[in-house]
Design a protein around this motif. Structure first.
Motif, PDB file in Angstrom:
ATOM      1  N   THR A   6       0.849  -1.210   0.000  1.00 26.24           N
ATOM      2  CA  THR A   6       0.000   0.000   0.000  1.00 26.24           C
ATOM      3  C   THR A   6       0.876   1.248   0.000  1.00 26.24           C
ATOM      4  OG1 THR A   6      -1.480  -1.262   1.402  1.00 26.24           O
ATOM      5  CG2 THR A   6      -1.968   1.081   1.157  1.00 26.24           C
ATOM      6  N   THR A   7       1.906   1.251   0.873  1.00 25.25           N
ATOM      7  CA  THR A   7       2.793   2.416   0.935  1.00 25.25           C
ATOM      8  C   THR A   7       3.481   2.618  -0.409  1.00 25.25           C
ATOM      9  OG1 THR A   7       3.227   1.722   3.196  1.00 25.25           O
ATOM     10  CG2 THR A   7       4.604   3.485   2.358  1.00 25.25           C
ATOM     11  N   GLY A   8       3.915   1.491  -1.003  1.00 28.14           N
ATOM     12  CA  GLY A   8       4.589   1.565  -2.300  1.00 28.14           C
ATOM     13  C   GLY A   8       3.662   2.146  -3.362  1.00 28.14           C
ATOM     14  N   ALA A   9       2.388   1.701  -3.345  1.00 31.01           N
ATOM     15  CA  ALA A   9       1.425   2.191  -4.341  1.00 31.01           C
ATOM     16  C   ALA A   9       1.212   3.696  -4.177  1.00 31.01           C
ATOM     17  CB  ALA A   9       0.104   1.439  -4.180  1.00 31.01           C
ATOM     18  N   PHE A  10       1.068   4.148  -2.916  1.00 33.55           N
ATOM     19  CA  PHE A  10       0.881   5.582  -2.666  1.00 33.55           C
ATOM     20  C   PHE A  10       2.111   6.375  -3.138  1.00 33.55           C
ATOM     21  CE2 PHE A  10      -2.628   4.709   0.405  1.00 33.55           C
ATOM     22  CZ  PHE A  10      -3.541   5.609  -0.146  1.00 33.55           C
ATOM     23  N   ALA A  11       3.292   5.821  -2.852  1.00 28.37           N
ATOM     24  CA  ALA A  11       4.524   6.508  -3.244  1.00 28.37           C
ATOM     25  C   ALA A  11       4.593   6.632  -4.767  1.00 28.37           C
ATOM     26  CB  ALA A  11       5.742   5.757  -2.711  1.00 28.37           C
ATOM     27  N   LEU A  12       4.187   5.551  -5.463  1.00 28.57           N
ATOM     28  CA  LEU A  12       4.219   5.573  -6.932  1.00 28.57           C
ATOM     29  C   LEU A  12       3.265   6.634  -7.492  1.00 28.57           C
ATOM     30  CD1 LEU A  12       4.417   1.941  -8.329  1.00 28.57           C
ATOM     31  CD2 LEU A  12       5.911   3.883  -8.808  1.00 28.57           C
ATOM     32  N   VAL A  15       4.752  10.099  -6.886  1.00 29.39           N
ATOM     33  CA  VAL A  15       5.849  10.434  -7.803  1.00 29.39           C
ATOM     34  C   VAL A  15       5.293  10.655  -9.214  1.00 29.39           C
ATOM     35  CG1 VAL A  15       7.982   9.589  -8.883  1.00 29.39           C
ATOM     36  CG2 VAL A  15       7.621   9.269  -6.436  1.00 29.39           C
ATOM     37  N   ALA A  16       4.296   9.840  -9.612  1.00 31.08           N
ATOM     38  CA  ALA A  16       3.709  10.010 -10.950  1.00 31.08           C
ATOM     39  C   ALA A  16       3.033  11.384 -11.061  1.00 31.08           C
ATOM     40  CB  ALA A  16       2.699   8.903 -11.218  1.00 31.08           C
ATOM     41  N   ALA A  17       2.325  11.790  -9.995  1.00 31.20           N
ATOM     42  CA  ALA A  17       1.641  13.095 -10.019  1.00 31.20           C
ATOM     43  C   ALA A  17       2.679  14.220 -10.105  1.00 31.20           C
ATOM     44  CB  ALA A  17       0.779  13.261  -8.773  1.00 31.20           C
ATOM     45  N   ARG A  18       3.758  14.091  -9.333  1.00 26.03           N
ATOM     46  CA  ARG A  18       4.813  15.120  -9.365  1.00 26.03           C
ATOM     47  C   ARG A  18       5.451  15.171 -10.747  1.00 26.03           C
ATOM     48  NH1 ARG A  18       5.310  18.726  -5.394  1.00 26.03           N
ATOM     49  NH2 ARG A  18       6.895  19.276  -6.882  1.00 26.03           N
ATOM     50  N   LEU A  19       5.670  13.987 -11.335  1.00 26.04           N
ATOM     51  CA  LEU A  19       6.286  13.942 -12.669  1.00 26.04           C
ATOM     52  C   LEU A  19       5.382  14.595 -13.710  1.00 26.04           C
ATOM     53  CD1 LEU A  19       7.965  10.429 -13.023  1.00 26.04           C
ATOM     54  CD2 LEU A  19       9.038  12.646 -13.432  1.00 26.04           C
ATOM     55  N   ALA A  20       4.061  14.316 -13.601  1.00 27.80           N
ATOM     56  CA  ALA A  20       3.115  14.893 -14.561  1.00 27.80           C
ATOM     57  C   ALA A  20       3.162  16.422 -14.463  1.00 27.80           C
ATOM     58  CB  ALA A  20       1.710  14.380 -14.279  1.00 27.80           C
ATOM     59  N   GLN A 271      14.288  18.549  -5.439  1.00 28.07           N
ATOM     60  CA  GLN A 271      14.163  18.979  -4.039  1.00 28.07           C
ATOM     61  C   GLN A 271      12.825  18.592  -3.436  1.00 28.07           C
ATOM     62  OE1 GLN A 271      15.107  23.169  -4.201  1.00 28.07           O
ATOM     63  NE2 GLN A 271      17.281  22.811  -3.789  1.00 28.07           N
ATOM     64  N   SER A 272      11.782  18.602  -4.287  1.00 26.20           N
ATOM     65  CA  SER A 272      10.443  18.311  -3.750  1.00 26.20           C
ATOM     66  C   SER A 272      10.312  16.843  -3.328  1.00 26.20           C
ATOM     67  CB  SER A 272       9.371  18.664  -4.782  1.00 26.20           C
ATOM     68  OG  SER A 272       9.382  17.700  -5.820  1.00 26.20           O
ATOM     69  N   LEU A 273      11.213  15.990  -3.821  1.00 21.42           N
ATOM     70  CA  LEU A 273      11.140  14.576  -3.448  1.00 21.42           C
ATOM     71  C   LEU A 273      11.855  14.296  -2.120  1.00 21.42           C
ATOM     72  CD1 LEU A 273      11.789  12.878  -6.913  1.00 21.42           C
ATOM     73  CD2 LEU A 273       9.599  13.221  -5.770  1.00 21.42           C
ATOM     74  N   LEU A 274      12.685  15.249  -1.690  1.00 22.21           N
ATOM     75  CA  LEU A 274      13.442  15.035  -0.439  1.00 22.21           C
ATOM     76  C   LEU A 274      12.560  15.277   0.778  1.00 22.21           C
ATOM     77  CD1 LEU A 274      16.917  16.861  -0.638  1.00 22.21           C
ATOM     78  CD2 LEU A 274      16.482  14.402  -0.501  1.00 22.21           C
ATOM     79  N   PRO A 275      12.627  14.430   1.801  1.00 22.38           N
ATOM     80  CA  PRO A 275      11.914  14.747   3.043  1.00 22.38           C
ATOM     81  C   PRO A 275      12.484  16.049   3.631  1.00 22.38           C
ATOM     82  CG  PRO A 275      12.902  12.540   3.100  1.00 22.38           C
ATOM     83  CD  PRO A 275      13.370  13.177   1.849  1.00 22.38           C
ATOM     84  N   GLU A 276      11.601  16.812   4.312  1.00 28.18           N
ATOM     85  CA  GLU A 276      12.015  18.153   4.748  1.00 28.18           C
ATOM     86  C   GLU A 276      13.236  18.136   5.673  1.00 28.18           C
ATOM     87  OE1 GLU A 276       8.826  21.014   5.148  1.00 28.18           O
ATOM     88  OE2 GLU A 276       9.754  21.704   7.015  1.00 28.18           O
ATOM     89  N   PHE A 277      13.298  17.126   6.565  1.00 26.11           N
ATOM     90  CA  PHE A 277      14.427  17.148   7.506  1.00 26.11           C
ATOM     91  C   PHE A 277      15.757  16.950   6.780  1.00 26.11           C
ATOM     92  CE2 PHE A 277      16.094  12.840   8.111  1.00 26.11           C
ATOM     93  CZ  PHE A 277      15.138  12.059   7.466  1.00 26.11           C
ATOM     94  N   LEU A 278      15.728  16.158   5.680  1.00 25.79           N
ATOM     95  CA  LEU A 278      16.962  15.947   4.903  1.00 25.79           C
ATOM     96  C   LEU A 278      17.332  17.211   4.127  1.00 25.79           C
ATOM     97  CD1 LEU A 278      16.984  12.453   3.184  1.00 25.79           C
ATOM     98  CD2 LEU A 278      18.582  13.395   4.852  1.00 25.79           C
ATOM     99  N   SER A 279      16.294  17.818   3.541  1.00 24.68           N
ATOM    100  CA  SER A 279      16.520  19.055   2.781  1.00 24.68           C
ATOM    101  C   SER A 279      17.086  20.131   3.720  1.00 24.68           C
ATOM    102  CB  SER A 279      15.195  19.467   2.158  1.00 24.68           C
ATOM    103  OG  SER A 279      15.183  20.810   1.837  1.00 24.68           O
TER     104      SER A 279
END
Ligand SMILES: NC(=O)c1ccc[n+]([C@@H]2O[C@H](COP(=O)([O-])OP(=O)(O)OC[C@H]3O[C@@H](n4cnc5c(N)ncnc54)[C@H](OP(=O)(O)O)[C@@H]3O)[C@@H](O)[C@H]2O)c1
Length: 302
Positions: A6-12, A15-20, A271-279
């Motif tokens: 489920t987590t993998g599906a949400f992540a996909l 990422v697809a929405a961000r790519l679009a 940058q938008s893919l990085l978690p905020e604490f890492l950024s």
């Protein structure tokens, strides 16, 4: 479905929405006949960098230009430069300091009275002398006053002054220059980041308000561009010259949000893919280095 699936599906999907969104902003060819929007373009912060490049490019495309900046001599120089290459274009200059109180807007209003302003480029902006912890900035109260007035008030006041006529005419374009620094936290440039965050959200909200009323509003969020403010002197893949940047941004004026430049779109997407604490950690590391260098240089000259 298991938790991981489920987590993998949400992540996909994410990422697809961000790519679009990324490809839409990168590829959407939006060409407007800028000359039809109005007779005059008003550009703030127009004696250097991005603002100067906007003024010169819009004049080339046949618009009369109102240049607004702090230094009279530099304004006259840019006005002369524009008129030498575009003899049919009219240029007006207004010298005001955007860190001063709101009476400057009365001056501006008087100078532009009666002009058919089709394009407003709210570009003026200032940053820190060097990255610093907010509580350690020298003359902190002055920085707060100057930066809020210059980066935030100028955008809101000028929009408030010029938008009503644009709406009445059902034509107009407002470009508000924010920054990628306004899209996520930038530790060590906290006030700058916050001020640019205001510009971004204000502009995107306004874009939605105006979408069906004939006026385009854009939040323009560049990455690094060669300029005095950025301190970058040589262009590179990720740091275009102001002229390269503005030509590219003008091809995207109908988008309510854009970085304006293909390499900055890539940067923002990454940058938008990085978690905020890492950024935040990465920014602290990078800007911390810039801060240390600046402090060292200072201590040598004192
Ligand atoms: N360059 C970048 O990497 C970058 C990246 C993201 C966003 N931005 C944004 O882009 C905008 C333009 O930046 P830039 O790099 O082109 O800056 P710049 O080269 O330093 O030019 C700044 C311009 O603003 C004018 N100005 C500065 N302070 C002023 C004040 N208090 N009152 C009136 N005019 C003032 C300057 O006029 P004088 O000549 O009279 O000083 C100059 O014409 C800013 O909003 C900045 O935050 C820049």
């Amino acid at each position: 479905m298991g938790f991981l699936a489920t987590t993998g599906a949400f992540a996909l999907v994410y990422v697809a929405a961000r790519l679009a969104a990324f490809f839409y902003r990168l590829l959407s060819p939006v060409r407007l006949d800028i000359k039809k929007i109005g007779e005059w373009a008003l550009v703030t912060g127009s004696t250097d960098g991005i603002g100067r490049a906007y003024a010169i490019e819009l004049a080339k495309r046949g618009l009369n230009i109102i240049l607004i900046s702090r230094t009279k001599e530099k304004l006259e120089q840019v006005a002369k430069e524009i008129q030498n290459t575009n003899s049919t274009v009219q240029v007006k200059t207004v010298a005001v300091d955007f860190t001063k109180d709101s009476s400057i807007y009365t001056t501006i209003r008087e100078q532009i009275r009666g002009l058919d302003i089709g394009i407003l480029i709210n570009n003026v902006g200032m940053s820190y002398e060097y990255p610093e912890f907010f509580d350690k900035v020298e003359n902190g109260a002055k920085l707060v006053n100057d930066m809020i007035r210059c980066n935030v008030d100028s955008v809101a006041y000028l929009t408030q002054m010029i938008l009503p006529d644009m709406l009445k005419n059902r034509r107009g374009l407002i470009v508000n220059v924010s920054s990628v620094s306004g899209l996520r936290p930038v530790p060590l440039l906290a006030l700058y980041s916050g001020s640019k965050g205001f510009v971004d959200l204000f502009s995107r909200s306004l874009a939605a308000e105006c979408a069906t009323r004939g006026v385009l509003v854009q939040s323009l969020c560049p990455g690094f561009v060669v300029s005095k403010l950025s301190g970058i002197r040589k262009s590179s893949l990720f740091s275009p010259t102001p002229e390269q940047f503005v030509k590219s941004a003008l091809n995207r004026v109908a988008l309510p949000f854009t970085t304006g430049y293909w390499a900055h779109e890539l940067q923002d997407f990454g940058q938008s893919l990085l978690p905020e604490f890492l950024s935040n950690k990465a920014t602290m590391l990078f800007l911390g280095g810039v801060r240390a260098k600046a402090l060292k240089k200072r201590s040598k000259t004192q």
